[in-house]
Design an enzyme around this catalytic site. Structure first.
Site, PDB file in Angstrom:
ATOM      1  N   ASP A 203       0.833  -1.199   0.000  1.00  0.00           N
ATOM      2  CA  ASP A 203       0.000   0.000   0.000  1.00  0.00           C
ATOM      3  C   ASP A 203       0.874   1.257   0.000  1.00  0.00           C
ATOM      4  OD1 ASP A 203      -2.738   1.173   0.360  1.00  0.00           O
ATOM      5  OD2 ASP A 203      -1.865   1.899   2.236  1.00  0.00           O
ATOM      6  N   GLU A 264       1.833  -0.347  -4.990  1.00  0.00           N
ATOM      7  CA  GLU A 264       0.894   0.725  -5.309  1.00  0.00           C
ATOM      8  C   GLU A 264       1.688   2.023  -5.198  1.00  0.00           C
ATOM      9  OE1 GLU A 264      -3.199   2.903  -3.793  1.00  0.00           O
ATOM     10  OE2 GLU A 264      -1.719   2.159  -2.365  1.00  0.00           O
TER      11      GLU A 264
END
Length: 538
Positions: A203, A264
């Protein structure tokens, strides 16, 4: 199962655990519910499942506020349940990828509670980013920085210091200059890899390292284009972040086969290459198609650019149209204008008028195009049903912090997180026996799995056929562009597999091979209708 390169061309299915399937009837999806649906996932034809966060959490940000990185939220299961799902997925021939959230913990994490109790200057506080405030008594934040969810990016604690949070105030940023933080995450990664996890989705991988000067720049300075050289912004995409990922890669490579990872990283494409290198995480999300309009020239450019970038990094590209953070592409492509759907959501889904028939046709065509490309395809739960975005959620039912912190500007991401419809009836359309944590609209009934199972032309059966063909047609990671006009994206893969997508208003005739599959249920052999993708074999 031991192929070290399994991820390069994998079809990966993202599950938002709280909204996939609920086994115990409390309205929240759980690991046991996912395990019960593994036959569905196997029959869909995917290669891997990616689980969004399932860790203990107050759900201040949908589970991305993590209380404990080496446990399971008791509302959705236990470590035993996790071990069962890993075993069941592997028995079904599927890999498992889990989300890791390294930029921040939750404010309920033991470390942050220790930091609050320990006070200024303590080793516990050094795991986070604390500063004194401005003003006569330190009553003003250290800087006017804003969080990603709106409102101040600094929050004051009772003893007067302030802590940085890039996202919600419940998500204090970690200090990745602290060796203890780095070592603890290596322990966490090994904990899950030892339990059989095959890969990690990282993330906001571009946010970890920060260089915060004594005199803090203003929010305007931080956002000013060209104010900082590439790799030297105080908060984002700093070059030294790859020192962290090099340590992660060494850990991943100590397993057989090596554990995969995908970043990401919302950074310019030429910067994304570093995250995807074999020395770093190994793969990075290409989100360009998430914001692309329905335009052949734009699609062709994005595909070409990202294949070039993949070749430069040594990775394979990724293709994504929907996720837990974005308006579903069946809706985006039906809005008639170039939009990410946010303005449409603010009107409750009434302006512009959504053309669901057109949106679904284009979504089916776009997905079929992406499945023909070299690289990994990341699919989001429910897109195989052709689900549109749910816009009509009452304010009092919304859960996304973006809604509460930016009311009137952001409606939030709840509309793509509504629990799935498995049957056309029941208290939650088969999601579980006790209702659903987000309201499901009545029209969900027509998209239910059991309805689509029996319809050969359904979107679900299109995905099944496409994924099956893709697994048999996979070939070298290259393609040859074909010129069939300005409104057509066409290419041939090395084994003669040809994909043609018609973005125009006129039909396209192709007589270069046998038609294998079409995204349009009415398509005739050799005819590619508008808003349609067809595959051909030489």
């Amino acid at each position: 199962m031991n192929d070290p390169d399994w991820w390069r061309n994998a079809a990966v299915y993202q599950i938002y655990p709280r909204s996939f399937a609920d086994a115990n009837g409390d309205g929240i999806g759980d690991l046991a519910g996912i395990t019960s649906r593994i036959p569905y996932l196997r029959d869909l034809g995917i290669d891997a499942v990616w689980l969004s966060p399932f860790y203990p959490s107050a759900l201040s940000d949908g589970g991305y506020d993590v209380d404990e990185y080496r446990d399971v939220d008791p509302r959705i299961g236990s470590l035993d349940d996790f071990d069962l799902i890993v075993s069941a997925l592997h028995d079904a021939g599927l890999k498992i990828i889990v989300d890791i959230v390294p930029n921040h913990t939750s404010d309920r994490h033991a470390w942050f509670q220790e930091a609050l109790a320990a006070g200024p200057g303590s080793p516990a506080r050094d795991r986070y980013i604390f500063r004194g405030g401005k003003g006569e008594h330190g009553e003003l934040p250290p800087a006017d920085w804003q969080s990603k969810f709106g409102g101040p990016g600094w929050t004051r604690v009772p003893d007067g210091q302030w802590y940085l949070h890039t996202f919600a105030k419940e998500q204090p940023d970690l200090n990745w200059a602290n060796r203890e933080v780095r070592d603890d995450f290596l322990t966490t990664l090994a904990f899950w890899a030892d339990r059989g996890v095959d890969g990690f989705r990282v993330d906001v991988a571009h946010y970890l390292t920060k260089a915060i000067p004594e005199v803090l720049p203003s929010w305007e300075e931080l956002r000013s284009p060209g104010a900082y050289s590439e790799g030297f912004h105080p908060l984002v995409d700093r070059d030294e972040v790859h020192e962290i990922y090099a340590e992660w890669r060494a850990l991943f490579n100590s397993y057989a086969p090596p554990r995969a990872a995908v970043a990401e990283a919302w950074v310019p494409a030429h910067r994304r290459v570093r995250y995807a290198s074999p020395e770093s995480l190994g793969q990075a999300f290409n989100f360009d198609l998430l914001s692309a309009g329905w335009d052949a020239t734009e699609f062709r450019r994005i595909i070409s650019d990202n294949l070039d970038l993949a070749a430069r990094s040594g990775a394979s590209s990724t293709w994504v149209f929907s996720s837990h953070d974005k308006v579903r592409h069946a809706t985006r492509f039906g809005l008639g204008t170039r939009t990410n759907g946010k303005a449409w959501l603010l009107t409750g889904g009434t302006d512009p008028v959504e053309d669901r028939t057109l949106g679904l046709a284009r979504a089916r065509a776009a997905t079929l195009l992406s499945l023909a490309l070299p690289g990994s395809a990341y699919l989001y739960q429910g897109e195989e049903l052709g689900l549109p975005e749910v816009a009509e959620i009452p304010d009092e039912c919304r859960q996304d912090p973006a809604f509460y912190r930016n009311k009137g500007v952001e409606v939030g991401r709840d509309g793509c997180r509504v629990p799935l419809p498995w049957t056309p009836d029941g208290s939650s359309f088969g999601f579980g026996p006790g209702g659903a944590h987000l309201p499901q609209p009545a029209w969900f009934a027509g998209y239910a799995v059991t309805i689509q199972d029996n319809d050969p032309d359904s979107t679900l059966n299109l995905y099944r056929r496409a994924l099956d063909l893709r697994s048999r047609l996979r070939t070298q990671e290259s393609l040859e562009w074909l010129d069939l006009g300005p409104h057509v994206v066409a290419f041939r893969r090395p084994n003669g597999w040809t994909s043609i997508t018609n973005f125009g208003d006129e039909t396209v005739v192709f007589d270069g091979g046998e038609q294998l599959l079409s995204s349009s249920a009415t398509s005739e052999d050799g005819i590619v209708e508008p808003s349609t993708t067809a595959w051909f074999a030489a």
